[in-house]
Design an enzyme around this catalytic site. Structure first.
Site, PDB file in Angstrom:
ATOM      1  N   ILE A 121     -46.528 -49.151   9.083  1.00  0.00           N
ATOM      2  CA  ILE A 121     -45.191 -49.344   9.587  1.00  0.00           C
ATOM      3  C   ILE A 121     -44.271 -50.246   8.883  1.00  0.00           C
ATOM      4  O   ILE A 121     -44.739 -51.298   8.673  1.00  0.00           O
ATOM      5  CB  ILE A 121     -45.587 -50.050  10.972  1.00  0.00           C
ATOM      6  CG1 ILE A 121     -46.519 -49.240  12.001  1.00  0.00           C
ATOM      7  CG2 ILE A 121     -44.193 -50.334  12.022  1.00  0.00           C
ATOM      8  CD1 ILE A 121     -47.016 -49.856  13.431  1.00  0.00           C
ATOM      9  N   PRO A 122     -43.366 -49.380   8.183  1.00  0.00           N
ATOM     10  CA  PRO A 122     -42.697 -50.209   7.066  1.00  0.00           C
ATOM     11  C   PRO A 122     -41.774 -51.261   7.290  1.00  0.00           C
ATOM     12  O   PRO A 122     -40.410 -51.327   7.177  1.00  0.00           O
ATOM     13  CB  PRO A 122     -42.132 -48.869   6.283  1.00  0.00           C
ATOM     14  CG  PRO A 122     -41.756 -48.059   7.443  1.00  0.00           C
ATOM     15  CD  PRO A 122     -42.712 -48.199   8.548  1.00  0.00           C
ATOM     16  N   CYS A 123     -42.008 -52.248   7.707  1.00  0.00           N
ATOM     17  CA  CYS A 123     -41.290 -53.695   8.236  1.00  0.00           C
ATOM     18  C   CYS A 123     -40.679 -54.066   6.839  1.00  0.00           C
ATOM     19  O   CYS A 123     -39.711 -54.875   6.781  1.00  0.00           O
ATOM     20  CB  CYS A 123     -42.062 -54.486   9.007  1.00  0.00           C
ATOM     21  SG  CYS A 123     -43.530 -55.324   8.440  1.00  0.00           S
ATOM     22  N   HIS A 124     -41.227 -53.845   5.752  1.00  0.00           N
ATOM     23  CA  HIS A 124     -40.810 -54.328   4.541  1.00  0.00           C
ATOM     24  C   HIS A 124     -39.613 -53.619   4.018  1.00  0.00           C
ATOM     25  O   HIS A 124     -38.792 -54.051   3.234  1.00  0.00           O
ATOM     26  CB  HIS A 124     -41.789 -54.083   3.344  1.00  0.00           C
ATOM     27  CG  HIS A 124     -42.150 -52.472   3.100  1.00  0.00           C
ATOM     28  ND1 HIS A 124     -43.002 -51.882   3.779  1.00  0.00           N
ATOM     29  CD2 HIS A 124     -41.643 -51.711   2.225  1.00  0.00           C
ATOM     30  CE1 HIS A 124     -43.263 -50.836   3.440  1.00  0.00           C
ATOM     31  NE2 HIS A 124     -42.800 -50.589   2.557  1.00  0.00           N
ATOM     32  N   ARG A 125     -39.150 -52.685   4.731  1.00  0.00           N
ATOM     33  CA  ARG A 125     -37.810 -51.909   4.367  1.00  0.00           C
ATOM     34  C   ARG A 125     -36.723 -52.277   5.255  1.00  0.00           C
ATOM     35  O   ARG A 125     -35.469 -51.659   5.134  1.00  0.00           O
ATOM     36  CB  ARG A 125     -38.121 -50.537   4.881  1.00  0.00           C
ATOM     37  CG  ARG A 125     -39.027 -49.660   3.946  1.00  0.00           C
ATOM     38  CD  ARG A 125     -39.364 -48.129   4.125  1.00  0.00           C
ATOM     39  NE  ARG A 125     -40.329 -47.602   3.567  1.00  0.00           N
ATOM     40  CZ  ARG A 125     -40.900 -46.759   3.785  1.00  0.00           C
ATOM     41  NH1 ARG A 125     -40.519 -45.880   4.906  1.00  0.00           N
ATOM     42  NH2 ARG A 125     -42.061 -46.074   2.932  1.00  0.00           N
TER      43      ARG A 125
END
Length: 281
Positions: A245-249
């Site tokens: 779940i790409p919260c780093h984006r």
């Protein structure tokens, strides 16, 4: 303008205090508005602009929080909990709990007692990881420096679940995602619990293409709650599945990458790595 803002804040603070003290009565919008001496229409807009959620949704959160406190007491039945929190019966308690917590009140009360969670430790190009899964899918992925702390964090959500350090069919694809053949892997199934709002945020994160970035404001707009940037940031911070779940984006609107639960340096590395991957395709 400053005086008006302070007045509105005082009204909101007074309304929240009233909700906390009278949640068992399940006060209506009209009752709340009358308590702070404004029209229901003005109060609804004022409260939603400030909190990012409606007064009704805020009341639901308060109700569930108090229900959770009661359910931690083994002597409290679901029926007693429903009545004490001002709900008409266990059916309403069930529906509200599923909507807010992503699980039934019974599941919360038993702490995931019937749930089997497999986990393993591994390595990735971004550091050591702990992966966990139920029979339905990946429920947890985190970077760690200390194995004991990693396990403690994993077990926090379901204190009574059965945990086993062993292989799970879902783990293979998670390991493969960091390899050059990541495009060829099967779709990874996730099994996460969260509030309705959190799930909407996490689902929106999954729509950000690899190599692209978004902002907290953009995420808030996509879930049709444009003034909830702060709440979006909180939901992103509660993401239980790192990288997948790409919260780093998600970065700040100023272009600054900002913080990251597993370290800002790791976030920068992820963004750079994905950018290279996309450029190489």
């Amino acid at each position: 303008m400053i005086v008006q803002s302070q007045t509105n804040f005082n009204r909101i603070a007074e309304a929240i205090d009233y909700l906390k003290n009278n949640f068992a009565k399940q006060p209506s919008l009209d009752e709340l508005a009358a308590h702070v001496h404004v029209s229901p229409f003005h109060f609804q807009k004022m409260f939603t602009d400030w909190a990012g959620v409606s007064p009704k949704k805020f009341l639901q959160y308060i109700t569930v929080a108090n229900a959770k406190d009661m359910l931690r007491n083994k002597q409290a039945t679901l029926f007693d909990t429903a009545l004490e929190t001002g709900l008409s019966g266990t059916g309403r308690l069930h529906d509200l709990f599923v909507k807010i917590e992503g699980m039934t009140p019974g599941e919360y009360k038993n702490g995931g007692e019937a749930l089997q969670i497999d986990y393993c430790f591994g390595e990735s190009i971004f550091g050591n990881i702990i992966i966990a899964a139920t029979q339905k899918g990946i429920c947890h992925l985190a970077f760690y420096d200390d194995e004991k702390l990693a396990i403690a964090h994993l077990q926090k959500s379901f204190s009574k679940a059965t945990y086993a350090q062993k292989e799970n069919p879902f783990f293979k694809n998670v390991r493969t995602i960091f390899n050059n053949n990541y495009i060829d892997i099967e779709k990874i199934k996730l099994h996460v619990k969260g509030t309705d709002f959190q799930l909407k945020v996490w689902e929106t994160l999954l729509t950000i293409p690899m190599g692209n970035l978004s902002t907290y404001g953009n995420i808030a707009a996509k879930i049709k709650n444009p003034k909830a940037s702060r709440a979006v940031g909180s939901a992103i911070g509660d993401n239980p599945v790192a990288f997948l779940i790409p919260c780093h984006r998600v970065i700040q609107s100023t272009g600054i990458f900002g913080g990251y639960m597993w370290g800002p340096k790791r976030k920068t590395a992820m963004i750079g790595w994905e950018g290279v991957k996309v450029e190489g395709c």
